[in-house]
Design a protein around this motif. Structure first.
Motif, short mmCIF file in Angstrom:
data_model
loop_
_atom_site.label_atom_id
_atom_site.label_comp_id
_atom_site.label_asym_id
_atom_site.label_seq_id
_atom_site.Cartn_x
_atom_site.Cartn_y
_atom_site.Cartn_z
N GLY A 189 -14.41 19.57 -18.23
CA GLY A 189 -13.28 19.42 -17.32
C GLY A 189 -12.49 18.06 -17.85
O GLY A 189 -13.13 17.13 -18.62
N MET A 190 -11.14 17.95 -18.18
CA MET A 190 -10.26 16.81 -18.16
C MET A 190 -11.15 15.77 -16.60
O MET A 190 -11.84 15.78 -15.70
N GLY A 191 -11.79 14.35 -17.80
CA GLY A 191 -12.15 13.43 -16.38
C GLY A 191 -13.77 13.23 -16.43
O GLY A 191 -14.10 12.68 -15.18
N THR A 192 -14.16 14.15 -16.87
CA THR A 192 -15.68 14.08 -16.70
C THR A 192 -16.48 13.72 -17.22
O THR A 192 -18.16 12.97 -16.77
N ALA A 193 -16.29 12.71 -18.09
CA ALA A 193 -17.22 12.12 -19.33
C ALA A 193 -17.96 10.96 -18.02
O ALA A 193 -19.13 10.18 -18.64
N ASP A 194 -17.03 10.05 -17.26
CA ASP A 194 -17.89 9.36 -16.64
C ASP A 194 -19.10 9.74 -15.50
O ASP A 194 -18.84 8.56 -14.78
N VAL A 195 -19.03 10.59 -15.29
CA VAL A 195 -19.73 11.07 -14.10
C VAL A 195 -20.78 10.78 -14.85
O VAL A 195 -21.57 11.19 -15.23
N ASP A 196 -22.05 10.08 -13.88
CA ASP A 196 -22.51 9.55 -14.02
C ASP A 196 -23.75 10.60 -12.03
O ASP A 196 -23.51 9.54 -11.83
N ILE A 197 -24.62 11.71 -12.82
CA ILE A 197 -25.49 12.39 -12.27
C ILE A 197 -26.56 12.79 -12.11
O ILE A 197 -25.89 13.45 -13.21
N PRO A 198 -27.84 12.55 -11.88
CA PRO A 198 -28.67 13.23 -12.54
C PRO A 198 -28.49 14.75 -12.51
O PRO A 198 -28.75 14.81 -10.87
N GLY A 199 -29.18 14.84 -13.05
CA GLY A 199 -28.56 16.36 -13.37
C GLY A 199 -27.72 17.31 -13.92
O GLY A 199 -27.96 18.51 -13.82
N VAL A 200 -26.27 16.01 -14.63
CA VAL A 200 -25.58 16.61 -14.30
C VAL A 200 -24.52 16.11 -15.32
O VAL A 200 -25.06 15.10 -15.90
N SER A 201 -24.51 17.22 -16.71
CA SER A 201 -23.88 16.37 -18.02
C SER A 201 -23.03 17.51 -18.98
O SER A 201 -21.83 17.93 -18.53
N PRO A 202 -21.78 15.97 -18.23
CA PRO A 202 -20.79 16.43 -18.48
C PRO A 202 -19.85 17.29 -20.47
O PRO A 202 -20.92 16.70 -21.54
N GLN A 203 -19.46 17.92 -20.26
CA GLN A 203 -19.23 18.77 -21.46
C GLN A 203 -17.47 18.45 -21.57
O GLN A 203 -16.59 19.42 -22.43
#
Length: 317
Positions: A189-203
């Motif tokens: 999705g849009m705006g996911t690049a800055d998500v920094d959560i262990p186990g979560v991989s922005p695509q």
């Protein structure tokens, strides 16, 4: 019929322009919000054609679909060369969203209008929006079927969220760590690049035309959204024959059967359901088949287009 509508919601418009009418799409030179024209990342038929403001002013238009207050309050009239929606041209106000705010204050911008029909995309939205004396109808979503492309290959969950940091609890960003503790989560999705959560991989590098294929390679579709109309990405995942793990909120509770994966307001129940589907590909495939059956039966494109045809005939006559 000749239908004037702005390109506001790409996925929704993709389904609507598959109909038998001519769809006029306002287009401005910079292709901003008041005139995006035809889509670049979706496949639209030639009957969806771009028009300039000057051209539109001289065209016979049978019905206008407004989707934003500014269209209803001046913009459509400008493009129609002074013809007023509701007086000179029949108008439908299409509301995509669930209301936000206190339950007693959820008054719709098109409330108490006898000159238009307010169309909701879910029965939940129709129930919660206060439209006053305005006539309302519900036309549930229709999906251009991407086909049963699910492969169950990657042992991860796919979630689609636009602007997850800004929207936060609304889309369930705060719940991602609980799911990521059970299985890897690939976030699209849009705006996911800055998500920094262990186990979560922005695509965030996956473009629209590749999204269905990317989703279908993941084992489970995860829908942790607390408050939404009804995510089209959820319905598309079901069409792909993906099993679904979803919060049973808003319209989702009436759409996703437990046989399609897991649907509950108890996050622990959903986490257990996610773990079970990740661990058992055969179970995931069986649940995905059920999800596709439900999606095709309720959100098929032909039913959607037939409902819109009936609505157009109702408002134009």
């Amino acid at each position: 019929m000749r239908v004037l509508m702005w390109h506001v919601h790409g996925s929704y418009t993709t389904a609507l322009v598959q109909g038998r009418h001519e769809y006029l799409l306002p287009t401005v030179p910079d292709r901003g919000p008041d005139g995006r024209g035809r889509a670049v990342t979706w496949d639209w038929p030639p009957s969806a054609r771009e028009v300039s403001r000057e051209e539109c002013a001289d065209l016979a238009v049978d019905v206008v679909i407004c989707q934003r207050p500014e269209e209803l309050h001046g913009l459509a009239e400008q493009w129609l060369g002074g013809r007023r929606p509701g007086r000179d041209v029949p108008v439908v106000y299409l509301e995509h969203n669930a209301p936000q705010g206190r339950i007693s204050e959820l008054r719709h911008p098109a409330a108490d209008r006898r000159d238009l029909t307010l169309v909701h995309v879910t029965h939940f939205n129709d129930l919660f929006w206060d439209a006053g004396s305005t006539r309302t109808r519900v036309v549930e979503h229709g999906i251009v079927d991407p086909g049963p492309r699910y492969s169950a290959g990657l042992a991860s969950a796919a979630a689609v969220m636009n602007e997850p940091l800004r929207r936060g609890r609304v889309v369930g960003t705060d719940l991602l760590p609980r799911f990521a503790s059970v299985a890897p989560v690939d976030l699209f999705g849009m705006g996911t690049a800055d998500v920094d959560i262990p186990g979560v991989s922005p695509q965030d590098d996956v473009v629209q035309e590749d999204l269905h294929g990317a989703l279908a390679r993941r084992r489970v579709y995860l829908h942790p959204v607390r408050w939404t109309s009804l995510g089209l990405s959820l319905l598309e995942a079901m069409h792909l024959a993906m099993p679904v793990v979803a919060l049973a909120t808003t319209e989702v509770a009436d759409v996703v059967p437990v046989e399609a994966g897991a649907c509950s307001t108890d996050v622990d129940v959903l986490a257990k359901g996610l773990a079970a589907l990740i661990a058992d590909p055969d179970l995931a495939v069986a649940c995905g088949k059920r999800a596709r059956q439900v999606a095709l039966a309720r959100f098929g494109l032909q039913r959607f287009l037939t409902d819109w045809d009936r609505l157009f005939e109702e408002v134009v006559r």
